[in-house]
Design an enzyme around this catalytic site. Structure first.
Site, PDB file in Angstrom:
ATOM      1  N   CYS A   1       0.747  -1.328   0.001  1.00 48.65           N
ATOM      2  CA  CYS A   1      -0.185   0.043  -0.073  1.00 48.65           C
ATOM      3  C   CYS A   1       0.774   1.213   0.087  1.00 48.65           C
ATOM      4  O   CYS A   1       1.583   1.667  -0.938  1.00 48.65           O
ATOM      5  CB  CYS A   1      -0.915   0.031   1.185  1.00 48.65           C
ATOM      6  SG  CYS A   1      -2.287   1.290   1.151  1.00 48.65           S
TER       7      CYS A   1
ATOM      8  N   HIS B   1      -3.645  -5.060   0.607  1.00 50.88           N
ATOM      9  CA  HIS B   1      -3.366  -5.349   2.048  1.00 50.88           C
ATOM     10  C   HIS B   1      -3.220  -7.203   2.091  1.00 50.88           C
ATOM     11  O   HIS B   1      -4.328  -7.574   2.561  1.00 50.88           O
ATOM     12  CB  HIS B   1      -4.209  -4.710   2.899  1.00 50.88           C
ATOM     13  CG  HIS B   1      -3.611  -3.407   3.271  1.00 50.88           C
ATOM     14  ND1 HIS B   1      -2.881  -2.836   4.254  1.00 50.88           N
ATOM     15  CD2 HIS B   1      -4.310  -2.168   2.667  1.00 50.88           C
ATOM     16  CE1 HIS B   1      -2.882  -1.495   3.985  1.00 50.88           C
ATOM     17  NE2 HIS B   1      -3.473  -1.155   2.967  1.00 50.88           N
TER      18      HIS B   1
ATOM     19  N   GLU C   1      -1.724  -8.766   4.101  1.00 47.97           N
ATOM     20  CA  GLU C   1      -1.904  -9.206   5.724  1.00 47.97           C
ATOM     21  C   GLU C   1      -3.345  -9.484   6.020  1.00 47.97           C
ATOM     22  O   GLU C   1      -3.419 -10.169   6.986  1.00 47.97           O
ATOM     23  CB  GLU C   1      -1.221  -8.121   6.421  1.00 47.97           C
ATOM     24  CG  GLU C   1      -1.782  -6.813   6.790  1.00 47.97           C
ATOM     25  CD  GLU C   1      -1.818  -5.769   5.696  1.00 47.97           C
ATOM     26  OE1 GLU C   1      -2.505  -4.872   5.825  1.00 47.97           O
ATOM     27  OE2 GLU C   1      -1.557  -6.012   4.674  1.00 47.97           O
TER      28      GLU C   1
END
Length: 244
Positions: free
Chosen positions: A113, A214, A216
């Site tokens: 990002c 993202h 994660e």
């Protein structure tokens, strides 16, 4: 050569609140930490600083540039858009120094990002400061604080395609900025359905991959982290063999 590779994660440095306390803090969402641990790495938070960059990289086997606040437009020669976040000069300076040194050393690097945008700016590219004005919608960040979901198409023959395949059906996004001019030496590797760029990489580095989404936040798909940790393990082994 045993042990888990150490993966640095760049951190926010800003006021935060927990329990009865509200203080300046160096922090990162726990999902980054858990993703690295699940992939077999040992996470280490790296607060932003222009000092001690070489000492930091002496310790790390890989590095993740995390998401966060918008980059100061002066870094890519633009005036501030009304929708752009207030500048955090200390974070911009510290992370640009760390990223430049990491790429110079060929440290395995995953840019997420803000990190993806930072990679482009470091290489002389620029950013679209408010993407809805370009693509005509706000589906990359419909509600601040809530991740949006959309597919991305990945370019065949890229490192990202080798990791994820030609299409990633549902990524988690929360950004209102994107890439304009692509930085020198970077290859475009993924796009959202509206044509906005979602992936960049440097094919001259052993692992320098950036994504605007993202990963994660993807509970069951940690392939990007697994690929980073695998490269970090090899980098660690090569360094130790070279110093023996």
């Amino acid at each position: 050569m045993s042990g888990r590779p150490i993966i640095g994660i760049t951190s926010y440095a800003q006021p935060a609140k927990w329990g009865a306390w509200e203080l300046p803090a160096a922090l990162v969402p726990l999902m980054y930490v858990e993703s690295v641990e699940r992939a077999g790495g040992r996470p280490l938070l790296v607060p932003p600083s222009e000092h001690g960059v070489d000492e930091t990289l002496d310790v790390l086997d890989g590095v993740i540039f995390s998401g966060g606040i918008d980059i100061d437009p002066s870094r890519y020669g633009a005036d501030r858009h009304p929708a752009t976040d207030p500048a955090q000069a200390h974070r911009d300076a510290g992370e640009l120094a760390l990223l430049a040194a990491a790429l110079e050393r060929d440290v395995p690097t995953l840019a997420i990002c803000r990190g993806f945008q930072l990679l482009n700016v470091l290489r002389g590219g620029d950013l679209v400061q408010h993407l809805p004005e370009t693509v005509g919608h706000d589906r990359h960040r419909e509600t601040p604080g809530v991740f949006s979901q959309h597919p991305v198409d990945v370019k065949e023959g890229t490192r990202l395609a080798a990791i994820l395949g030609a299409r990633h059906e549902s990524v988690r996004s929360s950004h209102h900025q994107g890439v304009g001019r692509v930085g020198e030496g970077l290859v475009e590797s993924a796009w959202a359905e509206d044509g906005s760029l979602e992936g960049l990489e440097d094919p001259t580095r052993r692992f320098a991959v950036g994504v605007l989404w993202h990963p994660e936040m993807e509970e069951d798909d940690k392939r990007l982290f697994e690929a980073l940790v695998a490269e970090a393990r090899a980098y660690r082994a090569e360094r130790r063999a070279g110093s023996a």
